[in-house]
Design a protein around this motif. Structure first.
Motif, PDB file in Angstrom:
ATOM      1  N   ILE A 125       0.835  -1.189   0.000  1.00  0.00           N
ATOM      2  CA  ILE A 125       0.000   0.000   0.000  1.00  0.00           C
ATOM      3  C   ILE A 125       0.876   1.248   0.000  1.00  0.00           C
ATOM      4  CG2 ILE A 125      -2.049  -1.027   1.064  1.00  0.00           C
ATOM      5  CD1 ILE A 125      -1.163  -0.062   3.745  1.00  0.00           C
ATOM      6  N   GLY A 126       0.303   2.353  -0.470  1.00  0.00           N
ATOM      7  CA  GLY A 126       1.027   3.618  -0.510  1.00  0.00           C
ATOM      8  C   GLY A 126       0.581   4.529   0.601  1.00  0.00           C
ATOM      9  N   ALA A 127      -0.399   5.364   0.321  1.00  0.00           N
ATOM     10  CA  ALA A 127      -0.947   6.266   1.341  1.00  0.00           C
ATOM     11  C   ALA A 127      -1.962   5.517   2.200  1.00  0.00           C
ATOM     12  CB  ALA A 127      -1.619   7.463   0.673  1.00  0.00           C
ATOM     13  N   ILE A 128      -1.973   5.850   3.499  1.00  0.00           N
ATOM     14  CA  ILE A 128      -2.980   5.275   4.393  1.00  0.00           C
ATOM     15  C   ILE A 128      -3.900   6.386   4.885  1.00  0.00           C
ATOM     16  CG2 ILE A 128      -1.643   3.257   5.100  1.00  0.00           C
ATOM     17  CD1 ILE A 128      -0.854   4.783   7.648  1.00  0.00           C
ATOM     18  N   GLY A 129      -5.163   6.024   5.058  1.00  0.00           N
ATOM     19  CA  GLY A 129      -6.139   7.012   5.480  1.00  0.00           C
ATOM     20  C   GLY A 129      -7.179   6.429   6.396  1.00  0.00           C
ATOM     21  N   ALA A 130      -8.010   7.307   6.918  1.00  0.00           N
ATOM     22  CA  ALA A 130      -9.055   6.924   7.865  1.00  0.00           C
ATOM     23  C   ALA A 130     -10.409   7.261   7.268  1.00  0.00           C
ATOM     24  CB  ALA A 130      -8.865   7.664   9.185  1.00  0.00           C
ATOM     25  N   SER A 131     -11.268   6.277   7.147  1.00  0.00           N
ATOM     26  CA  SER A 131     -12.623   6.509   6.664  1.00  0.00           C
ATOM     27  C   SER A 131     -13.565   6.484   7.862  1.00  0.00           C
ATOM     28  CB  SER A 131     -13.021   5.437   5.641  1.00  0.00           C
ATOM     29  OG  SER A 131     -14.339   5.648   5.191  1.00  0.00           O
ATOM     30  N   ASN A 132     -14.182   7.622   8.130  1.00  0.00           N
ATOM     31  CA  ASN A 132     -15.113   7.756   9.258  1.00  0.00           C
ATOM     32  C   ASN A 132     -14.402   7.672  10.609  1.00  0.00           C
ATOM     33  OD1 ASN A 132     -17.781   7.987   7.868  1.00  0.00           O
ATOM     34  ND2 ASN A 132     -17.108   6.025   7.017  1.00  0.00           N
ATOM     35  N   SER A 160      -8.223  11.646   4.813  1.00  0.00           N
ATOM     36  CA  SER A 160      -9.375  11.206   5.588  1.00  0.00           C
ATOM     37  C   SER A 160     -10.579  11.135   4.657  1.00  0.00           C
ATOM     38  CB  SER A 160      -9.658  12.177   6.736  1.00  0.00           C
ATOM     39  OG  SER A 160     -10.810  11.779   7.466  1.00  0.00           O
ATOM     40  N   SER A 161     -11.485  10.199   4.931  1.00  0.00           N
ATOM     41  CA  SER A 161     -12.670  10.056   4.090  1.00  0.00           C
ATOM     42  C   SER A 161     -13.931  10.028   4.952  1.00  0.00           C
ATOM     43  CB  SER A 161     -12.573   8.784   3.232  1.00  0.00           C
ATOM     44  OG  SER A 161     -13.672   8.709   2.346  1.00  0.00           O
ATOM     45  N   PRO A 162     -14.370  11.199   5.395  1.00  0.00           N
ATOM     46  CA  PRO A 162     -15.648  11.334   6.083  1.00  0.00           C
ATOM     47  C   PRO A 162     -16.700  11.815   5.079  1.00  0.00           C
ATOM     48  CG  PRO A 162     -14.406  13.337   6.359  1.00  0.00           C
ATOM     49  CD  PRO A 162     -13.606  12.456   5.423  1.00  0.00           C
ATOM     50  N   ASN A 163     -17.899  12.071   5.564  1.00  0.00           N
ATOM     51  CA  ASN A 163     -18.900  12.755   4.747  1.00  0.00           C
ATOM     52  C   ASN A 163     -18.677  14.264   4.835  1.00  0.00           C
ATOM     53  OD1 ASN A 163     -22.002  14.083   5.480  1.00  0.00           O
ATOM     54  ND2 ASN A 163     -21.534  13.400   3.415  1.00  0.00           N
ATOM     55  N   LEU A 164     -18.605  14.902   3.693  1.00  0.00           N
ATOM     56  CA  LEU A 164     -18.582  16.360   3.617  1.00  0.00           C
ATOM     57  C   LEU A 164     -19.550  16.760   2.523  1.00  0.00           C
ATOM     58  CD1 LEU A 164     -17.495  19.253   4.034  1.00  0.00           C
ATOM     59  CD2 LEU A 164     -15.659  18.681   2.413  1.00  0.00           C
ATOM     60  N   SER A 165     -20.564  17.517   2.887  1.00  0.00           N
ATOM     61  CA  SER A 165     -21.516  18.001   1.893  1.00  0.00           C
ATOM     62  C   SER A 165     -22.104  19.316   2.379  1.00  0.00           C
ATOM     63  CB  SER A 165     -22.630  16.979   1.646  1.00  0.00           C
ATOM     64  OG  SER A 165     -23.417  16.782   2.800  1.00  0.00           O
ATOM     65  N   SER A 171     -14.413  12.979   0.193  1.00  0.00           N
ATOM     66  CA  SER A 171     -15.755  12.983   0.770  1.00  0.00           C
ATOM     67  C   SER A 171     -16.688  11.981   0.112  1.00  0.00           C
ATOM     68  CB  SER A 171     -16.369  14.378   0.637  1.00  0.00           C
ATOM     69  OG  SER A 171     -17.748  14.347   0.973  1.00  0.00           O
ATOM     70  N   TRP A 172     -17.337  11.159   0.937  1.00  0.00           N
ATOM     71  CA  TRP A 172     -18.425  10.318   0.423  1.00  0.00           C
ATOM     72  C   TRP A 172     -19.759  11.052   0.622  1.00  0.00           C
ATOM     73  CZ3 TRP A 172     -21.964   9.003   4.161  1.00  0.00           C
ATOM     74  CH2 TRP A 172     -21.529   8.944   5.489  1.00  0.00           C
ATOM     75  N   SER A 173     -20.748  10.656  -0.161  1.00  0.00           N
ATOM     76  CA  SER A 173     -22.042  11.361  -0.187  1.00  0.00           C
ATOM     77  C   SER A 173     -21.831  12.860  -0.325  1.00  0.00           C
ATOM     78  CB  SER A 173     -22.871  11.047   1.073  1.00  0.00           C
ATOM     79  OG  SER A 173     -23.389   9.744   1.023  1.00  0.00           O
ATOM     80  N   SER A 174     -20.946  13.229  -1.231  1.00  0.00           N
ATOM     81  CA  SER A 174     -20.566  14.632  -1.390  1.00  0.00           C
ATOM     82  C   SER A 174     -21.722  15.491  -1.896  1.00  0.00           C
ATOM     83  CB  SER A 174     -19.379  14.746  -2.345  1.00  0.00           C
ATOM     84  OG  SER A 174     -19.663  14.113  -3.588  1.00  0.00           O
ATOM     85  N   GLN A 175     -22.735  14.866  -2.504  1.00  0.00           N
ATOM     86  CA  GLN A 175     -23.896  15.612  -2.979  1.00  0.00           C
ATOM     87  C   GLN A 175     -25.142  15.320  -2.142  1.00  0.00           C
ATOM     88  OE1 GLN A 175     -22.956  14.145  -7.005  1.00  0.00           O
ATOM     89  NE2 GLN A 175     -23.188  16.240  -7.697  1.00  0.00           N
ATOM     90  N   ALA A 176     -24.886  14.858  -0.920  1.00  0.00           N
ATOM     91  CA  ALA A 176     -25.956  14.648   0.070  1.00  0.00           C
ATOM     92  C   ALA A 176     -27.066  13.740  -0.460  1.00  0.00           C
ATOM     93  CB  ALA A 176     -26.523  15.987   0.527  1.00  0.00           C
TER      94      ALA A 176
END
Length: 314
Positions: free
Chosen positions: A141-148, A172-177, A209-214
């Protein structure tokens, strides 16, 4: 399409990231059409996860990469350690297992962006960071991140990594909308709030961001009187979000674009690096996302959309 750099990834990451939680073997022709169209507009990053479609999402991506012989063109963002029926799985054994399975399904020996799909605050961050760094050192793996993950846990993990000569979370991969969640869409999910925004502005750690369009809140399909989508009502229906919708409509009219394109532009015009996971499944939806990604908003416009300002300074 614009791209950003994420520390640890060998390749730049497109501002729009193709969501694949509908990729299955029985709709492979649609998958090929959609991925080819996404690449044609300059996208290069695909979002998937160990759990998506029971593993079919990763398998279908692997099939596509093999048939098209274009692995070198693609940035893979996949995730593991999601809870199962027995509970949380954010530990070394689960990480090792899920990553191994994901690599096999995807038909690759390296994943550019690897995220932990949830957090378990009972597990010390040092165990998690050390487990992930073993795979970084091995080249898997290359970059590591945190989802939620909350910003506090990310900060704690990165402090441990920095003081011990290890790689920490670089995204980081949270929801941003533009529509703000009243409660998590799914259990254990995290949405960007004011403190989280300040953290990312200070650190410049990118948000994917997931659900970036709500989830369609800004499409024009919903009003306070339309309550048939229980999840949307539960998560997004309140006076502040209706005001955000009204302001997005007003700004869209002024700029000659659509409301949902303004909502996407809001995500991509933050004071820190951002990418938006998109679920476009046909040419019209993809074109809309492409146009939304090209819209430039001022800091004042972003704050006005988000109700932080009462007017837009001209």
């Amino acid at each position: 399409m614009e791209k950003i750099t994420i520390k640890g990834s060998r390749k730049p990451v497109s501002r729009l990231i193709k969501g694949t939680d509908y990729f299955r073997h029985d709709n492979y022709d649609q998958v090929v059409t959609n991925l080819n169209a996404f690449l044609a507009i300059g996208g290069n990053t695909i979002d998937t996860a160990h759990i998506y479609c029971g593993g079919q999402s990763e398998e279908v991506i692997g099939r596509y990469l093999k048939e098209m012989n274009n692995r070198d063109e693609i940035v893979i963002f996949t995730k593991g350690a999601h809870p199962d029926r027995s509970g949380a799985r954010v530990h070394k054994a689960a990480i090792d297992h899920d990553l191994s399975v994901s690599l096999e399904r995807l038909g690759t020996d390296h994943i550019e962006l690897y995220g932990l799909h949830r957090d378990d605050v009972s597990i010390p961050v040092e165990h998690i960071i050390e487990a992930l760094n073993e795979h970084i050192d091995a080249g898997r793996i290359g970059a590591i991140g945190a989802s939620n993950w909350t910003w506090e846990r990310i900060q704690e993990a990165n402090h441990y990594a920095e003081t011990n000569g290890l790689q920490g979370f670089t995204f980081s991969s949270p929801n941003l909308s533009l529509a703000k969640a009243k409660e998590p869409f799914w259990h254990g999910c995290v949405s960007v709030d004011e403190e989280t925004s300040r953290f990312h502005e200070q650190t410049q750690i990118p948000v994917l961001s997931w659900s970036s369009q709500a989830r369609g809140f800004f499409t024009g399909r919903y009003t306070p009187e339309i309550t048939d989508n229980e999840d949307l009502v539960r998560v997004f229906y309140n006076d502040d979000n209706w005001e955000r919708l009204h302001r997005a409509e007003e700004l869209a009219k002024k700029k000659g674009v659509t409301t949902i394109q303004i909502a996407l532009a809001y995500v991509l015009n933050q004071a820190y690096p951002t990418c938006a996971l998109i679920g476009a499944q046909n040419p019209a939806e993809l074109e809309s996302c492409q146009k939304g990604a090209e819209i430039q908003l001022t800091r004042e416009e972003v704050e006005w959309l988000d109700l932080s300002a009462n007017s837009i300074i001209q």
